[in-house]
Write a protein that holds these residues in place. Structure first.
Motif, mmCIF file in Angstrom:
data_model
loop_
_atom_site.group_PDB
_atom_site.id
_atom_site.type_symbol
_atom_site.label_atom_id
_atom_site.label_comp_id
_atom_site.label_asym_id
_atom_site.label_seq_id
_atom_site.Cartn_x
_atom_site.Cartn_y
_atom_site.Cartn_z
ATOM 1 N N ARG A 187 -3.878 5.687 -24.899
ATOM 2 C CA ARG A 187 -2.629 5.361 -25.506
ATOM 3 C C ARG A 187 -2.539 3.701 -25.359
ATOM 4 N NH1 ARG A 187 -2.715 9.632 -27.182
ATOM 5 N NH2 ARG A 187 -1.102 11.065 -27.467
ATOM 6 N N GLY A 190 2.314 3.110 -26.406
ATOM 7 C CA GLY A 190 2.252 4.522 -26.979
ATOM 8 C C GLY A 190 1.548 4.797 -27.981
ATOM 9 N N GLN A 214 -1.768 5.833 -30.355
ATOM 10 C CA GLN A 214 -3.215 6.357 -30.154
ATOM 11 C C GLN A 214 -4.002 5.312 -31.044
ATOM 12 O OE1 GLN A 214 -1.751 10.196 -31.680
ATOM 13 N NE2 GLN A 214 -3.295 10.862 -29.741
#
Length: 464
Positions: free
Chosen positions: A245, A249, A251
Motif C-alpha cells: 500500500r 492506502g 494498492q
C-alpha cells in the motif's frame, strides 16, 4: 595452489583511433557501441563525445559520476532511448519511472526486497541449481548453448523467488520463451538514432519485440490474477507486491503489478546469466584457476548440498566473479538525460543531452586500473587494496542502482561452485567470442559449451 598462469586478456574490441571511430560511427556498419569507442574514451575524465543532434557527454570521472547518479538524480533521469526500449515490457515500473512516481513505487515495493536477500532466497537458488545440474548430467557432455542454458537457470531461480514455483509446466516455459524472444529482438541501441535522433522522441521497437512484450504481460496478468483470486499467501515477492500500500492506502493497480513483476523477472535473471556466461568462458581458458576454485569449493562445501554459510568462505570464487563483473559489467552503459539546461563541471548541457556513464569504459580506464584489459582476480583478493573510490560500479550506484546486487553475487557463487564441482567446462572456440551490448553485455554470437561430468571422489563413489 596451482601453478600461476600468464597474463590473460579475455575477448574485447581493440579501441579505435579517433578517425576510425568517427568513420565507423558515420557508416554505422557495426551497430554495437563497444566497437565504435575511440581509444581516447578510456583516458578522459569528462568530455563531449563526437557530434550528434542530441549531444553526448562521456563521464568517467568518479566524482562526476557520483554527481549524476547520486547527488542530482532529479536533473539526470534514465535516458529516453534506454527507457523507450524497455517500456513495451515493463511499462512505467520502478525500473524506469522517475520523480514522485518512482518514489511511490519504490516505497511500496520495498518490503518485497526482503525476498531478494541472499539468505532468504538461498533455498530456491539451491533447488534450481540442483535441477540445472541434473539436466546437464542427463546431457552427458553434449554441446549446448551456454547463454541460453544459464538464462534458463537464472530465470528458474527468480521465478521461484517471485511465484514460489519452478520454471516448469507449459505456462512458465512459454513465459521464459517469450522473454528470450523479447531479449533477442529488442533494439535498445541504434547507432543512427543515437547520432541523428531528437531527444525524447518516441522509440519504435521491432514488431516482434512488441509482440513478445505483449505476450509476456498477458501471461503475467493471468498468473497474478490467479494468485489474487485464490487468496493464497505463499510468502513470496508476488505476495508482498499484492499486499503493498502507498501512503494513502492505495494498492498497485493490475497494470502496475504487471509492470513490477516484469521488472523483477527481467532484471532478476539477465544480470547473473550474463556474469556466469563470461565467467565460464574465462574458466574454460584458465584451467589452473578453474582447478583452484574447484578445490576451494570442495574444501568449503564438500559433496553435500551447499549451505548458505559456505558462500562466505569462497573468497577466491568471489574475487573471480568480481573481476568478471569488472571486465564484463552486465549494464555496460548507464545512460542518463539532462531534463533541463544545466552544467556538469565546466560543460554547459542543453536539455536532452545524453550523459553517458559506462561501467565498461570506467572499469577499463587507463588512469584507474593497472593492466585494465587483463583478467586479474587478485585485484579483489582479501589483502588487495580497494579500487579507486567510484571506479567499480557493476550494479550501478545511488538510489537507482541495482537492489539485487547481493542476490546476484550469492547466486553466481552458488552456481559456479556447484557446476565446477560436477563438471569440466569445455569451449572449443572461446577465442572467437566477441562481446556485444544487448539488454545486457552478452556474446555477440551463440557460444557452444560442453559440460563434461567429472568422476566423484572415491569416498563418494564408495558411499562413505
Amino acid at each position: 595452489m596451482s601453478a600461476p598462469e600468464t597474463a590473460f586478456r579475455p575477448p574485447a574490441p581493440i579501441p579505435r583511433s579517433p578517425i576510425a571511430a568517427l568513420l565507423a560511427s558515420l557508416l554505422a556498419r557495426d551497430r554495437d557501441l563497444l566497437t565504435l569507442l575511440p581509444e581516447r574514451a578510456y583516458r578522459t575524465g569528462i568530455e563531449r563525445l563526437g557530434r550528434s543532434r542530441r549531444g553526448i557527454v562521456l563521464v568517467n570521472d568518479p566524482a562526476r559520476v557520483r554527481e549524476v547518479m547520486v547527488d542530482r538524480v532529479d536533473t539526470f533521469a534514465k535516458n529516453d532511448l534506454f527507457t523507450g526500449a524497455l517500456a513495451p515490457l515493463v511499462g512505467d515500473g520502478v525500473f524506469i519511472a522517475h520523480g514522485a512516481d518512482w518514489q511511490r513505487q519504490r516505497a511500496m515495493i520495498e518490503p518485497g526486497f526482503e525476498h531478494l536477500r541472499a539468505g532468504r532466497s538461498f533455498a530456491p537458488m539451491r533447488a534450481a541449481t540442483e535441477a540445472f545440474v541434473a539436466r546437464l548430467q542427463d546431457k552427458a557432455g553434449a554441446p549446448v548453448r551456454l547463454d541460453a542454458e544459464l538464462s534458463r537457470l537464472t530465470a528458474d531461480i527468480i521465478h521461484r523467488v517471485i511465484f514460489s514455483d519452478p520454471l516448469d509446466g507449459s505456462d512458465a516455459e512459454a513465459l521464459f520463451a517469450d522473454f528470450a524472444r523479447f531479449q533477442a529482438e529488442v533494439a535498445n541501441v541504434r547507432v543512427m538514432q543515437l547520432l541523428l535522433g531528437r531527444p525524447f522522441a518516441p522509440v519504435e521497437q521491432p514488431e516482434r519485440a512488441r509482440a513478445a512484450a505483449t505476450a509476456i504481460r498477458s501471461r503475467l496478468s493471468a498468473m497474478i490474477e490467479a494468485r489474487r483470486a485464490s487468496g493464497e499467501e505463499k510468502g513470496d515477492l508476488l505476495g508482498a507486491a499484492l499486499a503493498a500500500r502507498d501512503g494513502v492506502g492505495r494498492q498497485f493497480s493490475p497494470s502496475e503489478l504487471v509492470d513490477q513483476m516484469a521488472v523483477f523477472l527481467l532484471a532478476g535473471h539477465e544480470t547473473t546469466a550474463s556474469t556466469l556466461t563470461w565467467l565460464f568462458l574465462i574458466l574454460s581458458q584458465r584451467p589452473h584457476l578453474a582447478a583452484d576454485l574447484r578445490a576451494e569449493a570442495e574444501r568449503c562445501m564438500g559433496e553435500r548440498p551447499a549451505e548458505f554459510g559456505a558462500l562466505r568462505q569462497l573468497t577466491g570464487m568471489r574475487a573471480a566473479i568480481q573481476e568478471t563483473l569488472r571486465l564484463y559489467p552486465p549494464g555496460a552503459f548507464l545512460p542518463r538525460v539532462a531534463l533541463h539546461d544545466t552544467r556538469l563541471g565546466d560543460l554547459a548541457l542543453r536539455r536532452g543531452t545524453m550523459v553517458l556513464i559506462s561501467p565498461w569504459i570506467i572499469h577499463r580506464h587507463r588512469e584507474l586500473w593497472r593492466a585494465p584489459d587483463d583478467f586479474m582476480p587478485e585485484r579483489f583478493g582479501p589483502d588487495a587494496p580497494r579500487p579507486v573510490a567510484g571506479s567499480y560500479l557493476p550494479f550501478g550506484v545511488g538510489p537507482r542502482g541495482c537492489i539485487g546486487g547481493a542476490f546476484a553475487m550469492a547466486e553466481a557463487q552458488l552456481v559456479a561452485a556447484t557446476v565446477l564441482r560436477r563438471f569440466d567446462i569445455v569451449i572449443d572456440r572461446a577465442a572467437a567470442v566477441r562481446p556485444a551490448v544487448h539488454l545486457t553485455l552478452r556474446p555477440r554470437d551463440p557460444v557452444t559449451v560442453r559440460f563434461m561430468p567429472r568422476r566423484p571422489p572415491d569416498s563418494v563413489r564408495n558411499g562413505q
